[in-house]
Design a protein around this motif. Structure first.
Motif, PDB file in Angstrom:
ATOM      1  N   GLN A 120       0.846  -1.197   0.000  1.00  8.15           N
ATOM      2  CA  GLN A 120       0.000   0.000   0.000  1.00  8.15           C
ATOM      3  C   GLN A 120       0.875   1.238   0.000  1.00  8.15           C
ATOM      4  O   GLN A 120       1.849   1.321   0.753  1.00  8.15           O
ATOM      5  N   GLU A 121       0.506   2.164  -0.845  1.00 11.09           N
ATOM      6  CA  GLU A 121       1.203   3.450  -0.920  1.00 11.09           C
ATOM      7  C   GLU A 121       0.555   4.405   0.094  1.00 11.09           C
ATOM      8  O   GLU A 121      -0.663   4.439   0.213  1.00 11.09           O
ATOM      9  N   HIS A 122       1.388   5.182   0.786  1.00  8.85           N
ATOM     10  CA  HIS A 122       0.839   6.044   1.839  1.00  8.85           C
ATOM     11  C   HIS A 122      -0.097   7.117   1.291  1.00  8.85           C
ATOM     12  O   HIS A 122      -1.096   7.438   1.875  1.00  8.85           O
ATOM     13  N   TRP A 123       0.310   7.666   0.196  1.00  7.13           N
ATOM     14  CA  TRP A 123      -0.460   8.741  -0.447  1.00  7.13           C
ATOM     15  C   TRP A 123      -0.824   9.877   0.509  1.00  7.13           C
ATOM     16  O   TRP A 123      -1.950  10.389   0.504  1.00  7.13           O
ATOM     17  N   LEU A 167      -0.984  13.585   1.202  1.00  5.79           N
ATOM     18  CA  LEU A 167      -1.259  14.569   0.144  1.00  5.79           C
ATOM     19  C   LEU A 167      -0.035  15.429  -0.151  1.00  5.79           C
ATOM     20  O   LEU A 167       0.185  15.846  -1.286  1.00  5.79           O
ATOM     21  N   GLY A 201       0.247  15.092   6.075  1.00  5.52           N
ATOM     22  CA  GLY A 201       0.008  13.648   6.128  1.00  5.52           C
ATOM     23  C   GLY A 201       1.312  12.880   6.226  1.00  5.52           C
ATOM     24  O   GLY A 201       2.343  13.297   5.679  1.00  5.52           O
ATOM     25  N   PHE A 203       1.335   9.004   7.940  1.00  5.41           N
ATOM     26  CA  PHE A 203       0.849   7.613   7.919  1.00  5.41           C
ATOM     27  C   PHE A 203       1.990   6.602   7.993  1.00  5.41           C
ATOM     28  O   PHE A 203       1.840   5.471   7.552  1.00  5.41           O
ATOM     29  N   MET A 227       3.839   1.811   7.850  1.00  5.73           N
ATOM     30  CA  MET A 227       2.571   2.432   7.479  1.00  5.73           C
ATOM     31  C   MET A 227       1.533   2.039   8.518  1.00  5.73           C
ATOM     32  O   MET A 227       1.505   0.894   8.984  1.00  5.73           O
TER      33      MET A 227
END
Lengths: 767, 482
Positions: A166-169, A171, A222, A224, A337
């Motif tokens: 999973q990518e944190h993304w 913003l 952000g 995460f 994450m």
């Protein structure tokens, strides 16, 4: 009162400055990182001269130009800052460019000549296992005799589960601004969750000492977990360019660069066997955890450890054996994450519970309840920690009632009986999440609280504000401590110059640790002030002498609780303190008490306490397209006495949806050369507003203050993430319904539309 | 020729002369411009490719009735000259002159709508546009409006609560008094027309169709563009600009529509939001597809002409347009011609457009009564995603219930959007039954040889395409509304 209002005011007006929004210092240069397009290759030769000659280009650096250590591994020193003879993943930093404009940086990058000699690359867990490419020694954790327990059990199941990366993304992409000072000084403005480590690693690559590097963090757009170690990278690169040019330099990765260069949540391959009796009571479980660590260790071993410590989730497993290996592949080093290994492990144990129910033809909730941690001896985890008064059964009953779980399961069955192309599915899953860094020494925090002579207060602490509302909670704690309105308290940007040697803001610990450190600093100040106040009262009001023990801080005043009317406004009192030469600055420190565990034996008390939370999800599945839509979600969360329910609610709702993303639409894919295919938001899909269930209830369970934490509160950041598993298992329930719940569907994570359609096809009668 | 643009930035008139400035180039995006200003850092870059909405700003311009119309747009995709004659509103503009917060801002605070705050300015601007344009938006409309604003922190629920609060409050507004003067100022800005030649780029901005045809006639390598939602990526993400840009966004006649007896004529420069409004009653399957086309921010600037001219294999408007029998009206100095869309699209991002031609309009016939038409989109995520497979299907039955005409159009199944000839053939003369749908679905295997890519495997595409025909049957079988 909405305590986050002050921060929010700057967000909604656009005033809040992130690193890239700060006024640019004069002579600022822009930095670009030139990365490898090869997953594994030897660097035969390179030529930087043409790039260096371009007008407007101030520096082009390779690993040879690093004045200090070419190293940015946070725990294990196995991660180069810039590649030397070899590149070990596509996206690895090889060269750095600083120029007057980004356009010039790009032109310079085009002038760099590198000759790579491709080497065989390991791109999957299976390839790594085949090649025995381990990142470190495997680990085992066990209690009882899993082998014997499995053999003796009336029923056994086994299987393999794969969970995706999973990518944190966040913003705000990775960003850093470095401003060189006098001599070797360097000020680093970074979007990092771990300012002290950023400081240490930047000092390391520059070959200077930590007291010459100041890291300042106002806020993160952000994190995460994605900026716990990997914000260090951008900071190190920026610092190198700034040192080389003697000028301020900013590096901001664009979205695609960020996604290509940074690590993700670890993908796992989990083999499992479980033995249970005819009531579904677990007798024994054996797990084989395999994680893809990527090209370097980063935090992979700590993440695997947390996975091992959450392999039980909320269930008592008398005989448990977990074998765990972290594999080395030619991909960016995977990293922290939200959930930190917990989600992968919980997906596995929840799969087992789900399968037991199907195997025995029972309601999954009934099977889960039967296996919950309970009274002794069923209240001790497989690593020896006692689960004190677990509220699991009461919560499950309460949530089942408030969400109409049983009625809706019957209604779903009726719906499924009369629709050919649609199915509904429902699942209730619990979360028990351990709070504390399992690397025990990290459970410490520092603070520095300053009172000015006008009665205003500035609080400094080691945590970073990244959206979780930490500063609002700290402000609330400080306001309560001094008996002041929140508006009189200001929480400063986090700075290594004010609080040293801090731990990362991670493991959901930000408020617990820093809140306590702030409270301790405040207690020191209050004690000092209380001792000085009797003299003030005597001068002002005469009469009998007050005693320090009777001095209270309330309603913006300092008063003697035994002498009504003997009261001075806080601001006046502080002016008095200043005149009377009382120090109005104090540092605070906190270490989590009563925890500690034997890593080698895998036994002890790694966690201060547990957070409990549960969700029921209902989905509608379109059997023709594989599209699953969430219809309704109900969450019941036990979070102690909340310091700010509005903030905690936001963490629950947001964490849940991030978990749903991991379980459904977020899929990372690489090409056969190890290059990331899903490197932009047009191919990597995090949830949008359209993915929020139209009915979404969140209830905070009240009346259970947490002993031994600040204001009786509990950590909040990570646990809700794993509630996303309820949506995942609801989809599985809907798939399973197409075969009358008699067969076990193939079902990995994420459940994309394609995965769902494939699973449905394999269940089709006659196939 | 002059090379200036004029617009309002908030309440302040701004003029930029591209010739006089070494700093500005007209192919700069509005976001690059805003971020270069010291007092406009509120607008963020989250992805730089129109997918996250952190850069959302609001454009105000006079509508047909002479009122201000507010549209949320992605500033990261818009070329700077496209704001000429418009008002650009950013998050810094919302506070009232007395310093008090706009109801949208207050509601976001009251409901914890910000966590990390990075997406907040974009969210605030999306809500502001909604507040102005659709104060009675339903819960579903609120979700749809926000689908183009990614937030990784809140899970959107707090933002929905904020939206509900501020929309409930939208009554007589304090800023209305300002709108009159804003309109007057915008109306006083004359249309800009110019050609600009930089070191390596050409940017032309005609104000009339004749002028546009003359420019592209002289220089056929120009790339015509309306909203730049596709071309901007080529320039700024792939750093591969075309030889020249022909910006058609200032040509009023391309943004107009008219109705003739048998068809709607939609100007190629109409935004997809506008088109959706026009076709809601007459072409519901197209409208439904447009609702899932990109985000509101994209639909507010992307155009039908752009989607047709790009000829992407997964262009979301194309299957429905083909199912309705749309034709493309092309114009050049030599005259005009009309080509059926299914003949116009020739290959992967390749059309039958001739040098010197531009797409002037899309002609959209009204479907005959009784036609069964549906459009479907299958994507990894429901909103703001590129289709893995899309399709639009149309059947015409005889009075005896047999299929007289079938159009089965698929995107994502081959290098370009096209009809499934074999499957269509299989349906002709049959009753519209499940068996017929399944037979047609089986024929798809010969009609298409899809590829595997990041969005889905070939096998998944085949399965979904076949299933969509079954879905079409299920949705249009007897007893269902046609």
């Amino acid at each position: 009162m909405n305590l986050s209002a002050e921060n929010a005011l700057y967000y909604v007006t656009g005033e809040a400055a992130f690193v890239d929004d700060m006024p640019e210092p004069s002579r600022l240069l822009h930095g670009l990182v030139v990365t490898s397009a090869e997953a594994h290759a030897r660097i035969r030769s390179f030529d930087l001269e043409a790039a260096r000659r371009l007008p407007g280009v101030a520096a082009v650096l390779s690993s040879r130009d690093i004045p200090g250590h070419n190293q940015m591994g946070p725990v294990i020193r196995d991660e180069l800052c810039l590649a030397e003879q070899e590149v070990t993943f596509a996206g690895q930093a090889v060269f750095l460019i600083a120029a007057e404009t980004m356009e010039l940086c790009r032109q310079a990058a085009a002038e760099i000549r590198v000759e790579y000699e491709p080497l065989p690359a390991i791109l999957s867990l299976e390839q790594a296992m085949e090649a025995q490419s381990l990142l470190g020694p495997p680990r085992t954790m066990c209690r009882g005799d899993a082998e014997a327990g499995l053999r003796a059990a009336a029923h056994r199941i086994s299987g393999t589960l794969r969970t995706g990366a999973q990518e944190h993304w966040y913003l705000e992409t990775q960003v850093c601004l470095c401003v060189p000072g006098e001599g070797r000084e360097m000020t680093v403005y970074s979007s990092t969750q771990h300012p002290s480590e950023t400081q240490a690693l930047a000092a390391g690559v520059l070959g200077i000492s930590r007291n010459e590097v100041a890291v300042e963090v106002k806020r993160l757009g952000g994190g995460f977990g994605g900026k716990e170690t990997q914000a260090n990278h951008t900071a190190c690169w920026t610092a190198l360019l700034s040192r080389a040019t003697g000028r301020p330099v900013k590096i901001r990765l664009n979205r695609d660069q960020d996604m290509i260069m940074t690590g993700k949540r670890h993908r796992f391959r989990i083999g499992y066997s479980a033995g249970f009796d005819s009531d579904g009571l677990l007798q024994a479980v054996r797990f084989d955890f395999h994680s893809d660590g990527g090209a370097a260790s980063d935090l992979s071993f700590a993440i695997m450890e947390r996975a091992m410590l959450h392999a039980d989730n909320a269930y008592f497993v008398p005989n448990m054996e977990i074998r765990a290996s972290v594999w080395k592949t030619n991909l960016p080093s995977n990293t922290a994450m939200r959930g930190f290994g917990g989600p992968q492990a919980m997906a596995a144990i929840e799969t087992i519970l789900d399968r037991i129910a199907r195997h025995l033809g029972k309601d999954p909730l009934e099977v889960r309840k039967r296996n919950f941690y309970r009274h002794a001896p069923g209240n001790v985890t497989h690593y020896g920690q006692t689960v004190v008064e677990p509220p699991l059964s009461e919560m499950a009953d309460r949530l089942a009632a408030s969400s109409d779980y049983h009625t809706r399961r019957r209604a779903a069955a009726d719906f499924n009986a009369c629709h050919e192309f649609f199915r509904k599915g429902i699942a209730l899953t619990p979360v028990k999440f351990g709070i504390s860094f399992t690397t025990t020494f990290l459970n410490q925090a520092g603070a520095l609280v300053l009172i000015y002579a006008d009665g205003t207060v500035a609080v400094n602490h080691g945590g970073t504000e990244m959206g979780q509302g930490l500063n609002a909670k700290i402000q609330a704690i400080a306001a309560a401590g001094f008996g002041l309105p929140a508006g009189q308290i200001k929480v400063n940007a986090t700075s290594t110059s004010r609080v040293p040697n801090t731990s990362p803001t991670a493991a959901s610990s930000g408020s617990d640790l820093n809140g306590m450190a702030v409270r301790n600093a405040i207690e020191t100040l209050k004690q000092r002030i209380a001792e000085a106040m009797p003299a003030v009262f005597a001068d002002r009001f005469g009469g009998e002498k007050s005693s320090a023990e009777d001095i209270v801080f309330e309603g913006g005043c300092i008063q003697d609780r035994r002498r009504p009317g003997c009261s001075v406004p806080f601001s006046e009192a502080m002016r008095e303190m200043n005149l009377r030469q009382v120090s109005l600055a104090a540092s605070g420190f906190y270490r989590t008490p009563d925890i500690g565990w034997d890593k080698a034996r895998g036994w002890g008390k790694p966690f201060h306490y547990y957070v409990y939370t549960m969700a029921v999800s209902e989905v509608l599945l379109d059997l023709l397209t594989g599209e699953a839509r969430l219809l309704r979600v109900d969450i019941l969360h036990e979070g102690g006495r909340s310091i700010e329910p509005g903030i905690d609610r936001g963490q629950i709702e947001g964490g849940f949806l991030q978990g749903v993303g991991w379980c459904t639409t977020e899929e990372i894919k690489w090409d056969e050369g190890g290059r990331l295919l899903t490197h932009s938001p047009d191919t990597y899909k995090i949830p949008t507003s359209g993915d929020v269930p139209p009915v979404f209830h969140v209830e905070l369970l009240e009346g259970r203050p947490n002993p031994g934490t600040v204001h009786g509160s509990k950590a909040i950041g990570e646990p809700p993430f794993m509630l996303g598993l309820s949506a995942w298992l609801a989809i599985k329930d809907a798939i399973s319904a197409t075969a009358g719940h008699r067969e076990e569907p193939d079902f990995d994570l994420p459940a994309t539309g394609e995965a769902i359609l494939l699973s449905l096809q394999r269940l089709k009668p006659g196939r | 020729m002059p090379s200036t643009i004029s617009f309002l930035l908030g309440r302040k008139p701004v003029t930029i002369d591209f010739c006089g400035s070494a700093a500005w180039s007209p192919a700069w995006t509005l976001l690059q411009y805003l971020r270069s200003l010291p007092d406009r850092k509120g607008t963020k870059e989250g992805c730089g490719q129109g997918d996250c909405g952190a850069c959302t700003v609001v454009l105000a311009e006079p509508d047909r009735e002479g009122r201000l119309k507010y549209s949320a747009v992605n500033s990261c995709l818009l070329f700077l000259p496209m704001v000429h004659g418009r008002q650009v509103l950013t998050v810094e503009d919302l506070k009232f002159p007395d310093g008090s917060l706009h109801p949208v801002q207050q509601a976001m605070i009251d409901h914890y709508g910000s966590q990390c705050g990075f997406c907040t300015p974009g969210v605030v601007m999306t809500l502001f546009a909604l507040f102005k344009q659709k104060p009675h938006a339903s819960a579903a409309e609120i979700r749809s409006a926000l689908a183009g604003n990614l937030c990784r922190c809140t899970g959107y629920q707090p933002i929905f609560r904020a939206a509900q609060q501020c929309l409930a409050l939208s009554g007589p507004e304090r800023e209305s008094s300002e709108e009159g003067s804003t309109l007057a100022e915008l109306n006083s800005i004359p249309p800009a027309e110019w050609e600009w030649t930089g070191k390596s780029e050409i940017y032309c901005r005609p104000k009339s169709l004749e002028q546009a045809l003359e420019m592209i006639g002289r220089n056929p390598t120009l790339s015509p563009v309306h909203g730049a939602t596709d071309l901007s990526l080529q320039v700024h993400l792939k750093h591969n600009p075309p030889p020249g840009i022909l910006d058609l966004s200032a040509i009023p006649e391309l943004r107009a529509s008219r109705q003739e007896k048998e068809e709607l004529i939609l100007g190629s420069g109409m935004s997809l939001s506008d088109v959706a409004g026009h076709v809601r009653r007459t072409h519901p399957a197209l409208e439904e597809m447009l609702q899932r086309f990109g985000s509101a921010q994209i639909r507010n600037v992307a155009t039908l002409g752009g989607n047709v001219g790009t000829a992407s294999p997964i262009g979301d408007a194309l299957p429905a347009l083909m199912a309705y029998g749309a034709a493309v009206e092309l114009k050049s100095l030599a005259g005009s011609r009309t080509v059926p869309l299914s003949d116009f699209i020739l290959g992967y991002r390749r059309t039958g457009i001739a040098p010197g031609e531009i797409i002037a309009a899309v002609r959209l016939p009204f479907p005959p009564p009784g036609a069964r038409i549906r459009a479907y989109k299958v994507s990894r995520r429901h909103d703001v995603d590129i289709s893995t497979v899309n399709g639009a299907f149309r059947l015409q039955l005889d009075s005896d219930g047999r299929i007289r005409e079938a159009r089965l159009v698929f995107g994502g199944m081959s290098p370009f959007t096209r009809r499934a000839a074999g499957a269509e053939q299989a349906l002709l003369g049959k009753e519209w039954s499940r068996a017929a749908a399944e037979e047609a679905a089986a024929r798809l295997q010969e009609d298409f040889q899809p590829i595997s890519d990041v969005r889905g495997s070939a096998g998944f595409r085949r399965q979904v395409a076949a299933n969509l025909l079954l879905k079409f049957w299920s949705d249009t079988r007897s007893g269902q509304a046609p």
